[in-house]
Design a protein around this motif. Structure first.
Motif, PDB file in Angstrom:
ATOM      1  N   ARG A 100       0.887  -1.207  -0.218  1.00  0.00           N
ATOM      2  CA  ARG A 100      -0.075  -0.057   0.054  1.00  0.00           C
ATOM      3  C   ARG A 100       1.007   1.263  -0.037  1.00  0.00           C
ATOM      4  N   ARG A 101       0.884   1.875  -0.876  1.00  0.00           N
ATOM      5  CA  ARG A 101       1.867   3.059  -1.254  1.00  0.00           C
ATOM      6  C   ARG A 101       0.940   4.298  -1.478  1.00  0.00           C
ATOM      7  N   PRO A 102       1.296   5.579  -0.583  1.00  0.00           N
ATOM      8  CA  PRO A 102       0.777   7.086  -0.928  1.00  0.00           C
ATOM      9  C   PRO A 102       1.325   7.472  -2.292  1.00  0.00           C
ATOM     10  N   VAL A 103       0.120   8.174  -2.511  1.00  0.00           N
ATOM     11  CA  VAL A 103       0.310   9.085  -3.856  1.00  0.00           C
ATOM     12  C   VAL A 103       0.275  10.319  -3.362  1.00  0.00           C
ATOM     13  N   VAL A 104       1.104  11.452  -4.174  1.00  0.00           N
ATOM     14  CA  VAL A 104       1.198  12.700  -3.850  1.00  0.00           C
ATOM     15  C   VAL A 104       1.277  13.563  -5.029  1.00  0.00           C
ATOM     16  N   GLU A 105       0.960  14.584  -5.075  1.00  0.00           N
ATOM     17  CA  GLU A 105       1.006  15.656  -6.199  1.00  0.00           C
ATOM     18  C   GLU A 105       1.781  16.601  -6.324  1.00  0.00           C
ATOM     19  N   LEU A 106       2.735  16.707  -7.380  1.00  0.00           N
ATOM     20  CA  LEU A 106       3.849  17.672  -7.423  1.00  0.00           C
ATOM     21  C   LEU A 106       3.978  18.366  -8.474  1.00  0.00           C
ATOM     22  N   ASP A 107       4.372  19.625  -8.731  1.00  0.00           N
ATOM     23  CA  ASP A 107       4.509  20.292  -9.856  1.00  0.00           C
ATOM     24  C   ASP A 107       5.682  20.122 -10.742  1.00  0.00           C
ATOM     25  N   VAL A 108       5.469  19.621 -11.929  1.00  0.00           N
ATOM     26  CA  VAL A 108       6.842  19.191 -12.628  1.00  0.00           C
ATOM     27  C   VAL A 108       6.945  20.018 -14.027  1.00  0.00           C
ATOM     28  N   MET A 109       8.062  20.165 -14.256  1.00  0.00           N
ATOM     29  CA  MET A 109       8.392  21.208 -15.608  1.00  0.00           C
ATOM     30  C   MET A 109       9.428  20.398 -16.214  1.00  0.00           C
ATOM     31  N   LEU A 110       9.072  19.993 -17.632  1.00  0.00           N
ATOM     32  CA  LEU A 110      10.268  19.460 -18.366  1.00  0.00           C
ATOM     33  C   LEU A 110      10.175  20.163 -19.644  1.00  0.00           C
ATOM     34  N   GLY A 111      11.406  20.690 -20.026  1.00  0.00           N
ATOM     35  CA  GLY A 111      11.566  21.624 -20.963  1.00  0.00           C
ATOM     36  C   GLY A 111      10.953  23.086 -20.991  1.00  0.00           C
ATOM     37  N   GLU A 112      10.765  23.679 -21.988  1.00  0.00           N
ATOM     38  CA  GLU A 112      10.016  25.001 -21.776  1.00  0.00           C
ATOM     39  C   GLU A 112       8.435  24.817 -22.090  1.00  0.00           C
ATOM     40  N   ASN A 113       7.793  23.438 -22.350  1.00  0.00           N
ATOM     41  CA  ASN A 113       6.383  23.622 -22.869  1.00  0.00           C
ATOM     42  C   ASN A 113       5.513  22.699 -21.945  1.00  0.00           C
ATOM     43  N   LEU A 114       6.213  21.684 -21.386  1.00  0.00           N
ATOM     44  CA  LEU A 114       5.687  20.670 -20.435  1.00  0.00           C
ATOM     45  C   LEU A 114       5.705  21.215 -19.046  1.00  0.00           C
ATOM     46  N   ARG A 115       4.603  21.576 -18.537  1.00  0.00           N
ATOM     47  CA  ARG A 115       4.505  21.965 -16.898  1.00  0.00           C
ATOM     48  C   ARG A 115       3.063  21.656 -16.537  1.00  0.00           C
TER      49      ARG A 115
END
Length: 250
Positions: free
Chosen positions: A189-204
């Motif tokens: 049983r694993r917890p799930v969290v939400e984080l802000d991710v940015m990849l390159g200049e167009n994926l966030r």
């Protein structure tokens, strides 16, 4: 030459004796004169001179051949000159610029099999493995503790980074998932969290991460389909197509 003259005189005497004294001097004998004898002698000498000329000619030829042999022996005794190889041709490098690989296709961003991401919090860059076979993204976490804050469920954990001190984080608990291990019958049983991710200049975007110990994995972050869906295409033959980026400071 004198021996031939003596032989000739002896022959003439013998011929006279054989002819008989009664017939001497006959008509033939009367034709023998000193001039005739001189001519015979001259012819004999001339023949000897021709032989000597032939011998002299052969001697000259032998001398010339001997000189040629000495010249050939001298050439063989002299070491052959060292012939230097011609210089290697200089390759000409074209200065034509290489076309930059397109990072967009069909209105979607092309990403490689490995990419740098900017994670906020805690505001750091991490190497991520892109995996279209995983539905949810995953991040390396240890010391996971669930707790409540203001009546809401939270979770604290340490983000493990290679050769660096762990980064302590706290985030809202979105949900829990059950993961069945391939080598075990029980589930985790694993917890799930939400984080802000940015990849390159167009994926966030905000992305859900399953917390799991990935310290034995090659990459601390795994990006699954939940981050890529409807936004990106994966070029599995390329890596790090996008440079490290950070959001603009406010």
């Amino acid at each position: 030459m004198l021996s031939r003259v003596a032989w000739f005189a002896a022959a003439m005497s013998a011929a006279s004796l054989m002819a008989g004294c009664s017939h001497w001097p006959g008509p033939d004998h009367r034709q023998v004169t000193m001039q005739g004898i001189s001519e015979v002698v001259r012819e004999a000498c001339t023949a000897d001179q021709s032989v000597r000329d032939d011998i002299d000619s052969l001697s000259v030829q032998l001398t010339e051949q001997e000189q040629q042999l000495h010249s050939i022996e001298a050439m063989l005794a002299t070491p052959a000159p060292v012939v230097k190889a011609p210089p290697a041709p200089v390759s000409v490098v074209s200065c034509k610029p290489v076309a930059k690989k397109s990072l967009n296709f069909d209105n979607k961003v092309v990403v490689g099999s490995n990419e740098w991401i900017y994670l906020n919090p805690p505001g750091i860059h991490l190497a991520a493995r892109v995996d279209t076979g995983a539905a949810t993204s995953s991040i390396s976490a240890t010391n996971i503790v669930r707790f409540e804050r203001d009546g809401k469920r939270w979770v604290s954990f340490d983000l493990e980074i290679d050769n660096q001190e762990p980064v302590h984080l706290e985030a809202r608990l979105k949900r829990n998932v059950r993961i069945r291990q391939a080598s075990y019958d029980d589930t985790d049983r694993r917890p799930v969290v939400e984080l802000d991710v940015m990849l390159g200049e167009n994926l966030r975007q905000q992305t859900e991460f399953t917390l799991a110990d990935r310290s034995r994995m090659s990459y601390p972050v795994l990006l699954g389909r939940s981050f890529l869906r409807d936004m990106a295409l994966v070029d599995v033959g390329s890596e790090y197509l996008h440079p490290k980026v950070e959001p603009d400071a406010p």
